[in-house]
Design a protein around this motif. Sequence first.
Motif, short mmCIF file in Angstrom:
data_model
loop_
_atom_site.label_atom_id
_atom_site.label_comp_id
_atom_site.label_asym_id
_atom_site.label_seq_id
_atom_site.Cartn_x
_atom_site.Cartn_y
_atom_site.Cartn_z
N VAL A 17 0.82 -1.21 0.00
CA VAL A 17 0.00 0.00 0.00
C VAL A 17 0.86 1.27 0.00
O VAL A 17 1.66 1.50 0.92
CB VAL A 17 -0.94 0.00 1.22
N THR A 55 -0.31 -0.33 -4.68
CA THR A 55 -1.35 0.70 -4.82
C THR A 55 -0.69 2.07 -4.74
O THR A 55 0.36 2.24 -4.11
CB THR A 55 -2.43 0.59 -3.73
N SER A 112 -8.86 3.63 1.09
CA SER A 112 -8.96 2.20 0.83
C SER A 112 -8.54 1.87 -0.59
O SER A 112 -8.97 2.52 -1.55
CB SER A 112 -10.39 1.70 1.06
N ALA A 113 -7.74 0.82 -0.72
CA ALA A 113 -7.33 0.36 -2.05
C ALA A 113 -8.50 -0.25 -2.81
O ALA A 113 -8.41 -0.43 -4.03
CB ALA A 113 -6.20 -0.66 -1.92
N THR A 145 -7.67 -0.14 3.92
CA THR A 145 -7.54 -1.26 2.97
C THR A 145 -7.76 -2.60 3.65
O THR A 145 -8.44 -3.48 3.12
CB THR A 145 -6.16 -1.20 2.30
#
Length: 201
Positions: A17, A55, A112-113, A145
Motif C-alpha cells: 500500500v 497501490t 482504501s485500495a 484497505t
Amino acid sequence: MKVETTAAISDAAHLCVDMQNIFAKGGVWETPWMERVLPVISNICARYPERTVFTRFVTPEKPEDRRGQWQAYFTKWQRATRGGLPPSALDLVPELARYSPPALVVDKPAYSAFFGSRLGHLLVERHVGTVVVSGAETDVCVLSTVLGAVDLGFRVVIVQDALCSSSDTGHDALMTMYRTRFSEQIELVSAEELFDLWHPE
C-alpha cells in the motif's frame, strides 16, 4: 500478545500500500521510518514479484475535483494535489518500482485500495483468497484497505515489520486493535514467518 498463524498461505497476493515518493524522505507527507521498513518490503517483492500489487494514492488536480470533506482536506493540503506536486511525487519509490512489471500497479482516489479502483475485481479474477499486506500508513490507508479486505471476505495477513506510519502512537494503537479486536479475521506475522508459510508453486 501475538496472534499466531499456523496455516500455510496459498492463493495469495502481496498488497503493498502506497509506498510512494510523497511519503518518502523529503515528501509532502514524509513518513520518517519508511526507510526502516523498505528493505523488508523489497525482500517480499523480490520473492513474490508476480504476486505483488502496488497501490498508489492519487490526489486530485485541485480540491474542487473531489466531493464533500475531501475538498476541505485537499484545501488544507493544497501542496499535495497534483497541481502542486512535482510529476514524480506520486510514483512508487525507486526501490520498489523496479519490481513492476511483473508486479501490477493499481491507482486509488481514497484511503482504501478497494474504493474507486479495479483491485477487488483484479483479485477475484486471479482467484486470490488471501491478501498479504505491507506499506504505508498503518493507521490510515493500510487500515482502510485491511478493513475493506475483511469486508470482502479475504483472509488478511499483515506483515508487522513491513508497515510504517508517521505516528508511532497511531501505529501502536492499530497493531493492538488488530490483535485484540480482529483476531479471527486478521493475522499478524513477521516477514520471516511469512517466508516460512508462503511457498507459491
